[in-house]
Write a protein that holds these residues in place. Sequence first.
Motif, PDB file in Angstrom:
ATOM      1  N   GLN A 116       0.967  -1.124  -0.058  1.00 28.48           N
ATOM      2  CA  GLN A 116      -0.135   0.024   0.054  1.00 28.48           C
ATOM      3  C   GLN A 116       0.778   1.341  -0.174  1.00 28.48           C
ATOM      4  OE1 GLN A 116       0.046  -2.240   2.270  1.00 28.48           O
ATOM      5  NE2 GLN A 116      -2.102  -2.483   3.593  1.00 28.48           N
ATOM      6  N   MET A 117       0.224   2.404  -0.022  1.00 26.59           N
ATOM      7  CA  MET A 117       0.788   3.742   0.088  1.00 26.59           C
ATOM      8  C   MET A 117       2.261   3.902  -0.552  1.00 26.59           C
ATOM      9  SD  MET A 117      -0.446   4.575   3.951  1.00 26.59           S
ATOM     10  CE  MET A 117      -0.046   3.133   4.700  1.00 26.59           C
ATOM     11  N   GLU A 118       3.425   3.981   0.234  1.00 27.35           N
ATOM     12  CA  GLU A 118       4.586   4.327  -0.399  1.00 27.35           C
ATOM     13  C   GLU A 118       4.904   2.873  -1.251  1.00 27.35           C
ATOM     14  OE1 GLU A 118       6.669   7.154   0.441  1.00 27.35           O
ATOM     15  OE2 GLU A 118       4.585   7.244   0.640  1.00 27.35           O
ATOM     16  N   GLY A 119       4.414   1.932  -0.961  1.00 21.42           N
ATOM     17  CA  GLY A 119       4.782   0.510  -1.904  1.00 21.42           C
ATOM     18  C   GLY A 119       4.107   0.810  -3.173  1.00 21.42           C
ATOM     19  N   ALA A 120       2.845   1.411  -3.199  1.00 19.59           N
ATOM     20  CA  ALA A 120       2.103   1.373  -4.427  1.00 19.59           C
ATOM     21  C   ALA A 120       2.492   2.516  -5.221  1.00 19.59           C
ATOM     22  CB  ALA A 120       0.515   1.739  -4.114  1.00 19.59           C
ATOM     23  N   PHE A 121       2.827   3.839  -4.497  1.00 17.59           N
ATOM     24  CA  PHE A 121       3.297   4.840  -5.360  1.00 17.59           C
ATOM     25  C   PHE A 121       4.938   5.091  -5.838  1.00 17.59           C
ATOM     26  CE2 PHE A 121      -0.751   6.192  -4.213  1.00 17.59           C
ATOM     27  CZ  PHE A 121      -1.060   6.860  -5.264  1.00 17.59           C
ATOM     28  N   ARG A 122       5.701   3.957  -5.049  1.00 14.87           N
ATOM     29  CA  ARG A 122       7.050   4.103  -5.109  1.00 14.87           C
ATOM     30  C   ARG A 122       7.374   2.460  -5.425  1.00 14.87           C
ATOM     31  NH1 ARG A 122      10.601   7.121  -0.971  1.00 14.87           N
ATOM     32  NH2 ARG A 122      11.954   7.091  -2.697  1.00 14.87           N
ATOM     33  N   HIS A 125      10.308   0.309  -3.699  1.00 13.89           N
ATOM     34  CA  HIS A 125      11.012   1.035  -2.946  1.00 13.89           C
ATOM     35  C   HIS A 125      11.264   0.166  -1.522  1.00 13.89           C
ATOM     36  CE1 HIS A 125      11.756   4.198   0.174  1.00 13.89           C
ATOM     37  NE2 HIS A 125      10.785   4.099   0.882  1.00 13.89           N
ATOM     38  N   PHE A 126      10.250  -0.730  -1.038  1.00  8.94           N
ATOM     39  CA  PHE A 126      10.702  -1.286   0.140  1.00  8.94           C
ATOM     40  C   PHE A 126      11.415  -2.663   0.170  1.00  8.94           C
ATOM     41  CE2 PHE A 126       6.531   0.666   1.643  1.00  8.94           C
ATOM     42  CZ  PHE A 126       7.216   1.647   2.563  1.00  8.94           C
ATOM     43  N   ASP A 127      11.665  -3.039  -1.229  1.00  7.77           N
ATOM     44  CA  ASP A 127      12.743  -3.956  -1.446  1.00  7.77           C
ATOM     45  C   ASP A 127      13.830  -3.330  -1.331  1.00  7.77           C
ATOM     46  OD1 ASP A 127      11.189  -6.126  -2.199  1.00  7.77           O
ATOM     47  OD2 ASP A 127      11.237  -5.927  -4.300  1.00  7.77           O
ATOM     48  N   GLY A 128      14.206  -2.049  -1.915  1.00 10.08           N
ATOM     49  CA  GLY A 128      15.390  -1.330  -1.788  1.00 10.08           C
ATOM     50  C   GLY A 128      15.742  -1.143  -0.236  1.00 10.08           C
ATOM     51  N   VAL A 129      14.638  -0.745   0.458  1.00  8.25           N
ATOM     52  CA  VAL A 129      14.824  -0.467   1.894  1.00  8.25           C
ATOM     53  C   VAL A 129      15.323  -1.672   2.580  1.00  8.25           C
ATOM     54  CG1 VAL A 129      13.553   0.246   4.020  1.00  8.25           C
ATOM     55  CG2 VAL A 129      13.319   1.332   1.993  1.00  8.25           C
ATOM     56  N   ALA A 130      14.492  -2.940   2.420  1.00  7.02           N
ATOM     57  CA  ALA A 130      14.693  -3.940   3.083  1.00  7.02           C
ATOM     58  C   ALA A 130      16.046  -4.633   2.867  1.00  7.02           C
ATOM     59  CB  ALA A 130      13.643  -5.094   2.911  1.00  7.02           C
ATOM     60  N   THR A 131      16.725  -4.482   1.624  1.00  6.66           N
ATOM     61  CA  THR A 131      18.027  -5.033   1.208  1.00  6.66           C
ATOM     62  C   THR A 131      19.077  -4.107   1.975  1.00  6.66           C
ATOM     63  OG1 THR A 131      17.148  -5.419  -1.079  1.00  6.66           O
ATOM     64  CG2 THR A 131      19.523  -5.134  -0.979  1.00  6.66           C
ATOM     65  N   LEU A 155       8.868   1.723   9.038  1.00  3.83           N
ATOM     66  CA  LEU A 155       9.116   1.282  10.300  1.00  3.83           C
ATOM     67  C   LEU A 155       8.477  -0.240  10.587  1.00  3.83           C
ATOM     68  CD1 LEU A 155       9.798   1.262  13.617  1.00  3.83           C
ATOM     69  CD2 LEU A 155       7.756   2.763  13.745  1.00  3.83           C
ATOM     70  N   GLN A 156       7.067  -0.395  10.049  1.00  4.78           N
ATOM     71  CA  GLN A 156       6.547  -1.753  10.318  1.00  4.78           C
ATOM     72  C   GLN A 156       7.115  -2.749   9.089  1.00  4.78           C
ATOM     73  OE1 GLN A 156       5.429  -1.302  12.472  1.00  4.78           O
ATOM     74  NE2 GLN A 156       2.895  -0.894  12.660  1.00  4.78           N
ATOM     75  N   VAL A 157       7.663  -2.173   8.164  1.00  2.62           N
ATOM     76  CA  VAL A 157       8.267  -3.175   7.103  1.00  2.62           C
ATOM     77  C   VAL A 157       9.591  -3.888   7.896  1.00  2.62           C
ATOM     78  CG1 VAL A 157       9.765  -3.164   5.107  1.00  2.62           C
ATOM     79  CG2 VAL A 157       7.416  -2.538   4.969  1.00  2.62           C
ATOM     80  N   VAL A 158      10.291  -2.872   8.552  1.00  2.25           N
ATOM     81  CA  VAL A 158      11.627  -3.266   9.001  1.00  2.25           C
ATOM     82  C   VAL A 158      11.467  -4.363  10.198  1.00  2.25           C
ATOM     83  CG1 VAL A 158      13.809  -2.521  10.299  1.00  2.25           C
ATOM     84  CG2 VAL A 158      12.903  -1.502   8.391  1.00  2.25           C
ATOM     85  N   LYS A 159      10.179  -3.889  11.010  1.00  2.00           N
ATOM     86  CA  LYS A 159       9.944  -4.889  12.118  1.00  2.00           C
ATOM     87  C   LYS A 159       9.562  -6.151  11.687  1.00  2.00           C
ATOM     88  CE  LYS A 159       8.193  -1.696  15.621  1.00  2.00           C
ATOM     89  NZ  LYS A 159       6.977  -0.848  16.349  1.00  2.00           N
TER      90      LYS A 159
END
Length: 279
Positions: A116-122, A125-131, A155-159
């Motif tokens: 959702q949200m940042e994941g949908a619009f970018r 993005h979260f694959d990059g952050v998690a990597t 924050l929730q993705v990193v948790k």
Amino acid sequence: MQIFEKKSALILCLSLLKEKNKQIGFVPTMGVLHKGHQSLVEKSIANNHFTVVSIFINPTQFNKEEDLKKYPKTLEADLELLKNTGCDAVFIPSVDEIYKQNVVAKSYVFGGIENQMEGAFRPGHFDGVATIVHAFFDIIKPNNAYFGEKDFQQLQVVKKLAEIKNLPVNVIGCPIFREKDGLAMSSRNVRLTSKQRAEVPFIYQTLKETVRLAKTTSIKELYAFVEKEFAKTALDLEYFTIAEETSLEEISTINFNRKNRAFIAVNAGSIRLIDNLAI
Ligand code: AMP
């Protein structure tokens, strides 16, 4: 304050501390440090024997080349701020040191919160952050890692990353630091023109107003209210979403027994700003 560019040197330094059972705190950043970052560093210093801050503009979490190119840099001032705050070590690796020749993100599945949200619009993005967070956690192996609620979805993705990869780290969320007029502090704020800077406090004002209205107004009306308010400005509303805090699922009615949050992303010209507020 020690400065490391090579992971081998940092790993060696930390291994000596770990042998002595010292607690390591870690704060990842992309630099252009402000009081929001500083509050995370202070929390780490207060709760750990040794604090490492990374400054690394992670290319794989940018989905727009232009955004990456324009990301501001103020390394000298950042180092000064960290030294004065009492930080023990700064890790400033090159892109090569982290990614070698392969500057790509790994793929992660976080059960939907990444979409959702940042994941949908970018996208991506979260694959990059998690990597990058995963790589830093592997190098530093911190006991505690500090992330701002300003990037609440991150924050929730990193948790979730720590949970699914069984990483022995406490991921700790820290409150949003704001300017006096309510604007969430962000490294991107330095790029705002004075006209844009005068307009952007409207983001937080609108969030506050929606939280106030939420007591008496339906979600549908709240969405319409936010759209109408932003249509009166030069700011471009990318999304406004009310979601449950842990699942980040969009909700259609507010249940005050659950933790809900209003999330917003806005473009001021080419500068993308995000914010959120608990309901
Ligand atoms: P960044 O340098 O933007 O990647 O941010 C590094 C860390 O600082 C992230 O965990 C952010 O959520 C956090 N952070 C950024 N801005 C703020 C703020 N205004 N208040 C609290 N934390 C923040």
